[in-house]
Design a protein around this motif. Structure first.
Motif, PDB file in Angstrom:
ATOM      1  N   LEU A 306       0.651  -1.033  -0.083  1.00 43.79           N
ATOM      2  CA  LEU A 306      -0.125  -0.031  -0.063  1.00 43.79           C
ATOM      3  C   LEU A 306       0.775   1.214  -0.017  1.00 43.79           C
ATOM      4  N   PRO A 307       1.933   1.424   0.848  1.00 48.31           N
ATOM      5  CA  PRO A 307       2.629   2.533   0.676  1.00 48.31           C
ATOM      6  C   PRO A 307       3.376   2.956  -0.644  1.00 48.31           C
ATOM      7  N   THR A 308       3.433   1.920  -1.583  1.00 46.59           N
ATOM      8  CA  THR A 308       3.906   2.107  -2.749  1.00 46.59           C
ATOM      9  C   THR A 308       2.817   2.495  -3.917  1.00 46.59           C
ATOM     10  N   LEU A 309       1.643   2.546  -3.655  1.00 44.62           N
ATOM     11  CA  LEU A 309       0.819   2.852  -4.543  1.00 44.62           C
ATOM     12  C   LEU A 309       0.159   4.289  -4.549  1.00 44.62           C
ATOM     13  N   VAL A 310      -0.101   4.623  -5.811  1.00 43.79           N
ATOM     14  CA  VAL A 310      -1.027   5.730  -5.979  1.00 43.79           C
ATOM     15  C   VAL A 310      -2.341   5.070  -6.324  1.00 43.79           C
ATOM     16  N   VAL A 311      -3.238   5.091  -5.493  1.00 47.95           N
ATOM     17  CA  VAL A 311      -4.709   4.335  -5.732  1.00 47.95           C
ATOM     18  C   VAL A 311      -5.594   5.534  -6.337  1.00 47.95           C
ATOM     19  N   PRO A 312      -6.063   4.897  -7.616  1.00 45.53           N
ATOM     20  CA  PRO A 312      -7.056   5.841  -8.504  1.00 45.53           C
ATOM     21  C   PRO A 312      -8.147   6.033  -7.571  1.00 45.53           C
ATOM     22  N   ASP A 313      -8.850   7.311  -7.760  1.00 47.28           N
ATOM     23  CA  ASP A 313      -9.804   7.927  -6.970  1.00 47.28           C
ATOM     24  C   ASP A 313     -11.096   6.766  -6.509  1.00 47.28           C
ATOM     25  N   ASP A 314     -11.145   6.192  -7.925  1.00 47.63           N
ATOM     26  CA  ASP A 314     -12.585   5.227  -7.782  1.00 47.63           C
ATOM     27  C   ASP A 314     -12.251   4.059  -7.180  1.00 47.63           C
ATOM     28  N   VAL A 315     -11.152   3.683  -6.634  1.00 47.09           N
ATOM     29  CA  VAL A 315     -10.884   2.378  -6.002  1.00 47.09           C
ATOM     30  C   VAL A 315     -10.907   2.482  -4.547  1.00 47.09           C
ATOM     31  N   ASP A 316     -11.748   1.779  -4.065  1.00 45.91           N
ATOM     32  CA  ASP A 316     -11.668   1.592  -2.507  1.00 45.91           C
ATOM     33  C   ASP A 316     -10.815   0.597  -2.172  1.00 45.91           C
ATOM     34  N   ILE A 317      -9.550   1.076  -1.704  1.00 50.23           N
ATOM     35  CA  ILE A 317      -8.423  -0.010  -1.939  1.00 50.23           C
ATOM     36  C   ILE A 317      -8.596  -0.918  -0.510  1.00 50.23           C
ATOM     37  N   ALA A 318      -9.306  -0.691   0.433  1.00 50.20           N
ATOM     38  CA  ALA A 318      -9.503  -1.702   1.645  1.00 50.20           C
ATOM     39  C   ALA A 318     -10.481  -2.501   1.041  1.00 50.20           C
ATOM     40  N   ALA A 319     -11.388  -2.395   0.411  1.00 50.82           N
ATOM     41  CA  ALA A 319     -12.503  -3.209  -0.049  1.00 50.82           C
ATOM     42  C   ALA A 319     -11.843  -4.059  -1.201  1.00 50.82           C
ATOM     43  N   TYR A 320     -10.991  -3.408  -1.987  1.00 57.66           N
ATOM     44  CA  TYR A 320     -10.237  -4.301  -2.833  1.00 57.66           C
ATOM     45  C   TYR A 320      -9.362  -5.207  -2.232  1.00 57.66           C
ATOM     46  N   ARG A 321      -8.794  -4.904  -1.212  1.00 58.78           N
ATOM     47  CA  ARG A 321      -7.815  -5.898  -0.547  1.00 58.78           C
ATOM     48  C   ARG A 321      -8.639  -7.067  -0.025  1.00 58.78           C
ATOM     49  N   ARG A 322      -9.715  -6.817   0.602  1.00 58.10           N
ATOM     50  CA  ARG A 322     -10.495  -7.715   1.433  1.00 58.10           C
ATOM     51  C   ARG A 322     -11.064  -8.513   0.073  1.00 58.10           C
ATOM     52  N   ARG A 323     -11.450  -8.097  -1.092  1.00 57.00           N
ATOM     53  CA  ARG A 323     -12.147  -8.843  -2.057  1.00 57.00           C
ATOM     54  C   ARG A 323     -11.320  -9.773  -2.665  1.00 57.00           C
ATOM     55  N   VAL A 324     -10.108  -9.298  -2.825  1.00 53.87           N
ATOM     56  CA  VAL A 324      -8.698 -10.154  -3.244  1.00 53.87           C
ATOM     57  C   VAL A 324      -8.781 -11.508  -2.489  1.00 53.87           C
ATOM     58  N   LEU A 325      -8.875 -11.405  -0.958  1.00 54.93           N
ATOM     59  CA  LEU A 325      -8.745 -12.781  -0.227  1.00 54.93           C
ATOM     60  C   LEU A 325     -10.079 -13.575  -0.342  1.00 54.93           C
ATOM     61  N   GLU A 326     -11.058 -12.732  -0.488  1.00 52.38           N
ATOM     62  CA  GLU A 326     -12.280 -13.648  -0.610  1.00 52.38           C
ATOM     63  C   GLU A 326     -12.257 -14.232  -1.985  1.00 52.38           C
ATOM     64  N   ARG A 327     -11.756 -13.756  -3.073  1.00 57.01           N
ATOM     65  CA  ARG A 327     -11.829 -14.416  -4.368  1.00 57.01           C
ATOM     66  C   ARG A 327     -10.919 -15.595  -4.101  1.00 57.01           C
ATOM     67  N   PHE A 328      -9.531 -15.402  -3.553  1.00 59.94           N
ATOM     68  CA  PHE A 328      -8.676 -16.621  -3.406  1.00 59.94           C
ATOM     69  C   PHE A 328      -9.400 -17.647  -2.644  1.00 59.94           C
ATOM     70  N   ALA A 329     -10.114 -17.498  -1.781  1.00 59.47           N
ATOM     71  CA  ALA A 329     -10.697 -18.408  -0.848  1.00 59.47           C
ATOM     72  C   ALA A 329     -11.779 -19.330  -1.520  1.00 59.47           C
ATOM     73  N   ASN A 330     -12.368 -18.876  -2.865  1.00 60.59           N
ATOM     74  CA  ASN A 330     -13.344 -19.758  -3.522  1.00 60.59           C
ATOM     75  C   ASN A 330     -12.730 -21.098  -3.357  1.00 60.59           C
TER      76      ASN A 330
END
Length: 451
Positions: A306-330
């Motif tokens: 996270l400290p290395t990123l310039v996150v686009p305004d329309d990306v909720d990065i906290a939700a994105y991180r949670r969703r990544v792990l949820e997708r991996f857990a399928n």
């Protein structure tokens, strides 16, 4: 194996509306393309048929051609499975055996886009794909001279810029290449893209499910998760499908979306693949179900990436991180750790080492990113999991890596040997003392249970 079950074809299933004209020439019509861009293109409509071009093997041709290029996308969520027949691919050819057919498509002015999913290793300067592109563009210039777009859909930083650079470098090695390069500069566009959908390797069980649900045998079936994403730089030379009407995002700048995906999703995928495979887990879902590995993955994203990123305004990065792990857990996807672990020498520089460099540049040693790199080193050097099962090293530099790792010796020898592979670590990282020390410590810790 199919017995009396008929093959998927227009005569055995209800076929979706199919485009009459090939307007997209796609290099690398493997599982990801069929589950991602082909689906987006069919949903967008507008008569954009695809011809798929296989590079190394006729296997995909043998799967698709007897089915009139129809195939099934099996979509698996945690609780449901659906099967959809896709018909946007209208032709398929094997480049090595059918060069004249390939040339005809490259020179056809009705073909407006040449797209690619050839994996990271397909962009190496010695790649046959780049030579194929240059030869095709040269033929187009010599015939119709019609403008065209080259659309890379692979996980590369600045994929459009990379393929443009590789093409122009190849032109420079040709007699009279300057004039071809000038024509390409004026007539060809190379937009960047970011693609995302988890597409595990198709299994016999997946094909059996298609037979059960649709009553046909499909040798070209692919499997995907429900999630799909496509961010595209809107810079096309001769038109494009209306992908934005079916969920794709058109933008002037793909780079920040690409960085989020490569450094958050792809890098975490690699971390879980190497750590999970060494721990004896067959799938990514099993790896992320391990609370130790799940915590390591979450902390890696939060504290190192996270400290290395310039996150686009329309990306909720906290939700994105949670969703990544949820997708991996399928668990329904059964995405194998060893499949994600393939081609590590090509993936690490793009997924992990940018984060490592950025953190080192501000005086921080990113411990969790270091552990991910160390897990790759142990995977290469030890070559078995904690239960003693062999782990495949499927990598274009496999022989170099095995020799550099030195037969699973002491941690410092493994680290020094693999750091010396400059194609992976460049000229800067091997000489960074704090990084080397952290890698030696992490390799010793990770290797201990599998020795």
């Amino acid at each position: 194996m199919s017995g009396t079950v008929p093959r998927l074809s227009p005569a055995t299933v209800e076929v979706p509306h199919r485009p009459d004209t090939v307007r997209i020439l796609h290099l690398g019509p493997g599982a990801f393309h069929r589950a991602h861009q082909a689906v987006f293109t069919e949903d967008a409509g507008g008569g954009w048929g695809i011809c798929g071009v296989t590079q190394r093997s006729p296997a995909v041709v043998d799967q698709l051609r007897p089915q009139d290029c129809l195939f099934t996308v099996v979509e698996r969520s945690r609780t449901t499975t659906s099967c959809r027949v896709v018909g946007t691919i209208r032709d398929v050819l094997f480049a090595r055996a059918e060069p004249e057919r390939l040339r005809a498509y490259f020179t056809d002015p009705k073909v407006r886009i040449v797209s690619l999913t050839v994996t990271e290793k397909g962009y190496r300067p010695d790649s046959g794909v780049i030579g194929q592109l240059v030869a095709g563009l040269e033929a187009r210039r010599a015939t119709s001279e019609a403008p065209i777009t080259v659309l890379s859909c692979d996980n590369l930083t600045g994929n459009g810029t990379v393929v443009r650079s590789r093409v122009l470098e190849a032109c420079a090695r040709l007699p009279h290449g300057d004039s071809l390069a000038s024509w390409i500069t004026d007539h060809v566009r190379f937009p960047g893209t970011m693609v995302d959908r988890i597409v595990p390797a198709t299994t016999d069980a997946d094909r059996a499910e298609v037979r059960s649900v649709l009553g046909v045998t499909d040798e070209a079936a692919v499997v995907g998760e429900p999630f799909r994403q496509w961010v595209i730089e809107d810079d096309f030379a001769a038109g494009r499908p209306a992908w934005e009407t079916v969920g794709a995002q058109l933008t002037d700048d793909v780079a920040p979306y690409e960085a989020v995906k490569l450094r958050v999703l792809n890098a975490t995928h690699s971390l879980l693949a190497y750590r999970g495979a060494l721990a004896g887990y067959d799938t990514i879902a099993e790896a992320v179900a391990d609370p130790v590995l799940a915590e390591e993955a979450a902390e890696f994203m939060e504290h190192d990436v996270l400290p290395t990123l310039v996150v686009p305004d329309d990306v909720d990065i906290a939700a994105y991180r949670r969703r990544v792990l949820e997708r991996f857990a399928n668990p329904a996807l059964r995405h194998r750790t060893t499949q994600v672990a393939m081609d590590g020498s090509q993936k690490l520089p793009l997924r992990l080492l940018g984060t490592v460099r950025d953190r080192l540049a501000v005086g921080e040693v990113p411990i969790r990113a270091v552990r991910a790199v160390a897990a790759w080193m142990v995977y290469v050097a030890v070559g078995r999991d904690r239960d003693g099962r062999p782990l495949p090293l499927d990598d274009p530099l496999a022989d170099r890596l095995r020799a550099a790792a030195g037969g699973a010796g002491q941690p410092h020898a493994i680290v020094d040997g693999l750091l010396s592979v400059r194609e992976v670590f460049g000229e800067d990282l091997p000489d960074h003392a704090a990084l080397r020390a952290a890698l030696v410590e992490a390799v010793a810790d990770i290797a201990a249970p599998v020795r």
